[in-house]
Design a protein around this motif. Structure first.
Motif, PDB file in Angstrom:
ATOM      1  N   GLY A  94      69.235  37.096 117.522  1.00 31.11           N
ATOM      2  CA  GLY A  94      69.137  35.928 118.152  1.00 31.11           C
ATOM      3  C   GLY A  94      67.794  35.023 118.157  1.00 31.11           C
ATOM      4  O   GLY A  94      67.515  34.074 117.712  1.00 31.11           O
ATOM      5  N   LYS A  95      66.796  36.180 118.622  1.00 32.38           N
ATOM      6  CA  LYS A  95      65.423  35.879 118.876  1.00 32.38           C
ATOM      7  C   LYS A  95      64.866  35.563 117.470  1.00 32.38           C
ATOM      8  O   LYS A  95      63.938  34.717 117.229  1.00 32.38           O
ATOM      9  CB  LYS A  95      64.560  36.974 119.279  1.00 32.38           C
ATOM     10  CG  LYS A  95      64.901  37.015 121.257  1.00 32.38           C
ATOM     11  CD  LYS A  95      64.231  38.088 121.785  1.00 32.38           C
ATOM     12  CE  LYS A  95      64.686  38.157 123.108  1.00 32.38           C
ATOM     13  NZ  LYS A  95      63.918  39.381 123.757  1.00 32.38           N
ATOM     14  N   LEU A  96      65.279  36.492 116.560  1.00 27.87           N
ATOM     15  CA  LEU A  96      64.857  36.268 114.943  1.00 27.87           C
ATOM     16  C   LEU A  96      65.307  34.848 114.387  1.00 27.87           C
ATOM     17  O   LEU A  96      64.297  34.335 113.825  1.00 27.87           O
ATOM     18  CB  LEU A  96      65.508  37.569 114.139  1.00 27.87           C
ATOM     19  CG  LEU A  96      64.884  37.553 112.629  1.00 27.87           C
ATOM     20  CD1 LEU A  96      63.386  37.560 112.608  1.00 27.87           C
ATOM     21  CD2 LEU A  96      65.586  38.828 111.854  1.00 27.87           C
ATOM     22  N   VAL A  97      66.329  34.477 114.632  1.00 32.61           N
ATOM     23  CA  VAL A  97      67.076  33.207 114.065  1.00 32.61           C
ATOM     24  C   VAL A  97      66.200  32.132 114.695  1.00 32.61           C
ATOM     25  O   VAL A  97      65.866  31.223 114.008  1.00 32.61           O
ATOM     26  CB  VAL A  97      68.538  33.246 114.354  1.00 32.61           C
ATOM     27  CG1 VAL A  97      69.111  31.946 114.295  1.00 32.61           C
ATOM     28  CG2 VAL A  97      69.172  34.094 113.565  1.00 32.61           C
ATOM     29  N   GLU A  98      66.114  32.312 116.036  1.00 33.48           N
ATOM     30  CA  GLU A  98      65.214  31.241 116.663  1.00 33.48           C
ATOM     31  C   GLU A  98      63.771  31.245 116.136  1.00 33.48           C
ATOM     32  O   GLU A  98      63.315  29.977 115.768  1.00 33.48           O
ATOM     33  CB  GLU A  98      65.040  31.516 118.120  1.00 33.48           C
ATOM     34  CG  GLU A  98      64.614  30.491 118.910  1.00 33.48           C
ATOM     35  CD  GLU A  98      64.478  30.816 120.405  1.00 33.48           C
ATOM     36  OE1 GLU A  98      63.493  31.299 121.064  1.00 33.48           O
ATOM     37  OE2 GLU A  98      65.434  30.559 121.190  1.00 33.48           O
ATOM     38  N   SER A  99      62.990  32.101 115.700  1.00 34.08           N
ATOM     39  CA  SER A  99      61.817  32.107 115.112  1.00 34.08           C
ATOM     40  C   SER A  99      61.885  31.768 113.607  1.00 34.08           C
ATOM     41  O   SER A  99      61.032  30.752 113.270  1.00 34.08           O
ATOM     42  CB  SER A  99      61.181  33.572 115.051  1.00 34.08           C
ATOM     43  OG  SER A  99      60.961  34.183 116.573  1.00 34.08           O
ATOM     44  N   VAL A 100      62.926  31.915 112.890  1.00 35.48           N
ATOM     45  CA  VAL A 100      62.889  31.361 111.781  1.00 35.48           C
ATOM     46  C   VAL A 100      63.299  29.828 111.784  1.00 35.48           C
ATOM     47  O   VAL A 100      62.762  29.134 110.664  1.00 35.48           O
ATOM     48  CB  VAL A 100      64.264  32.053 110.717  1.00 35.48           C
ATOM     49  CG1 VAL A 100      64.590  31.143 109.677  1.00 35.48           C
ATOM     50  CG2 VAL A 100      63.684  33.547 110.567  1.00 35.48           C
ATOM     51  N   GLY A 101      64.071  29.449 112.636  1.00 31.74           N
ATOM     52  CA  GLY A 101      64.278  28.073 112.872  1.00 31.74           C
ATOM     53  C   GLY A 101      63.001  27.419 112.989  1.00 31.74           C
ATOM     54  O   GLY A 101      63.244  26.238 112.751  1.00 31.74           O
TER      55      GLY A 101
ATOM     56  N   ALA B  67      61.270  24.369 111.036  1.00 36.91           N
ATOM     57  CA  ALA B  67      61.023  23.132 111.480  1.00 36.91           C
ATOM     58  C   ALA B  67      59.626  22.702 111.162  1.00 36.91           C
ATOM     59  O   ALA B  67      59.287  21.579 110.955  1.00 36.91           O
ATOM     60  CB  ALA B  67      61.278  23.214 112.938  1.00 36.91           C
ATOM     61  N   LEU B  68      58.771  23.603 111.156  1.00 35.10           N
ATOM     62  CA  LEU B  68      57.293  23.233 110.923  1.00 35.10           C
ATOM     63  C   LEU B  68      56.931  22.976 109.318  1.00 35.10           C
ATOM     64  O   LEU B  68      56.298  21.969 109.236  1.00 35.10           O
ATOM     65  CB  LEU B  68      56.517  24.613 111.381  1.00 35.10           C
ATOM     66  CG  LEU B  68      56.135  24.823 112.824  1.00 35.10           C
ATOM     67  CD1 LEU B  68      55.401  26.034 113.022  1.00 35.10           C
ATOM     68  CD2 LEU B  68      55.279  23.721 113.330  1.00 35.10           C
ATOM     69  N   PHE B  69      57.954  23.730 108.497  1.00 36.32           N
ATOM     70  CA  PHE B  69      57.906  23.430 107.192  1.00 36.32           C
ATOM     71  C   PHE B  69      58.564  21.871 106.699  1.00 36.32           C
ATOM     72  O   PHE B  69      57.690  21.290 106.134  1.00 36.32           O
ATOM     73  CB  PHE B  69      58.644  24.494 106.417  1.00 36.32           C
ATOM     74  CG  PHE B  69      58.873  24.101 104.868  1.00 36.32           C
ATOM     75  CD1 PHE B  69      57.612  24.616 104.067  1.00 36.32           C
ATOM     76  CD2 PHE B  69      59.977  23.680 104.274  1.00 36.32           C
ATOM     77  CE1 PHE B  69      57.824  24.358 102.813  1.00 36.32           C
ATOM     78  CE2 PHE B  69      60.026  23.308 103.064  1.00 36.32           C
ATOM     79  CZ  PHE B  69      58.928  23.758 102.180  1.00 36.32           C
TER      80      PHE B  69
END
Length: 309
Positions: free
Chosen positions: A99-106, A110-112
């Motif tokens: 869940g934390k990994l998905v949040e980080s990827v998100g 978003a920055l991209f």
């Protein structure tokens, strides 16, 4: 009690306040109760004075502020999800590594997307609009800068129409009002805070606008020098990649300008300079209710509590 500089940020159903020694995030839970997360936090530039150099300290402070902001926003978001699950009768589970990994990827995604919308697309449009004037870097960057600012204001206006975002913008207004009340040395009561303005010159909204203006000036100078020695850019992507290298400088200078504009806001010329940022806050702040003001007051009290001990 000694007066200190404090700053803040609206989060989901709450407010984060940061003093020179503590960060306190206060939220209103679905049942009406108030919950807080208060941590000791000494700025890097105070812990390592050799980093306290003009422009460099601004960029470091910005990165530190973003880190704290994302962390507190994530915490408030997790609490909001907990409340929603409890309301639906679902089990509240601790966030897993996945869940934390998905949040980080998100967050990275978003920055991209932000990079594409606010840098790549304005350069792409300007390339097509000024095909015969690509070598005139001042005109190029002025047009690209105005397109970027137009996108920025349009984005803020569109998201301000969503109910959840309106709530965040109300807390943003409560944050500014509470800070103004504190800075004036008034007693932190709901009635005193309510009377204050929701428009503050030392605001992240104003900072974003200052960055947008600074990129026009700095990138125009930078591109003129680069094109003089190496010829025109091959396309919008190459221009974006080069400009990204100088974002720390732009951010650092913008941070210094924001601090100075707040310090000398009583001077008429400076007052005129900061007005666009204050106008933009008509979108990013809304009038708060009394419950939201109470959260802002509590956040200031907790972040400055060490001064009373």
């Amino acid at each position: 009690m000694k007066k200190i500089n404090i700053g803040g940020q609206a989060v989901i159903e709450g407010i984060m306040m940061r003093s020179p020694e503590y960060v306190s995030t206060v939220i209103r839970r679905a049942d009406g109760s108030i919950e807080n997360m208060t941590k000791k936090s000494i700025p890097i530039t105070k812990r390592y004075p050799f980093l306290n150099i003009f422009a460099l300290r601004g960029f470091i402070s910005l990165v530190e502020t973003l880190k704290i902001g994302v962390s507190t926003l994530s915490w408030s978001g997790d609490k909001a999800i907990e409340d929603d699950k409890k309301k639906e009768g679902k089990e509240v589970k601790e966030k897993t590594f996945f869940g934390k990994l998905v949040e980080s990827v998100g967050t990275v995604f978003a920055l991209f997307v932000g990079l594409v919308i606010f840098m790549y697309i304005p350069y792409l449009i300007t390339n097509y609009a000024l095909k015969s004037l690509e070598s005139n870097q001042f005109i190029f960057n002025i047009l690209a800068g105005f397109i970027r600012i137009f996108f920025l204001i349009s984005y803020m206006y569109v998201i301000s129409m969503f109910d959840d975002v309106k709530r965040v913008f109300q807390y943003h207004g409560a944050e500014h009002k509470a800070i103004y009340c504190y800075e004036k040395g008034l007693e932190l009561t709901v009635q005193n805070v309510k009377k204050e303005s929701r428009f503050h010159p030392r605001c992240g909204t104003s900072f974003i606008l200052i960055v947008a203006i600074n990129t026009i000036i700095l990138f125009a100078i930078l591109d003129t020098i680069i094109v003089s020695f190496y010829g025109d850019y091959s396309g919008a992507i190459q221009r974006v990649l080069v400009h990204l290298l100088f974002i720390p400088l732009v951010a650092g200078l913008s941070f210094e300008i924001l601090k100075l504009s707040d310090k000398f806001s009583h001077i008429k010329l400076v007052g005129l300079f900061i007005k666009p940022g204050l106008w933009l806050q008509h979108i990013t702040t809304q009038e708060p209710d009394e419950n939201q003001i109470e959260v802002g007051i509590k956040a200031i009290e907790l972040s400055t509590e060490y001064l009373r001990s």
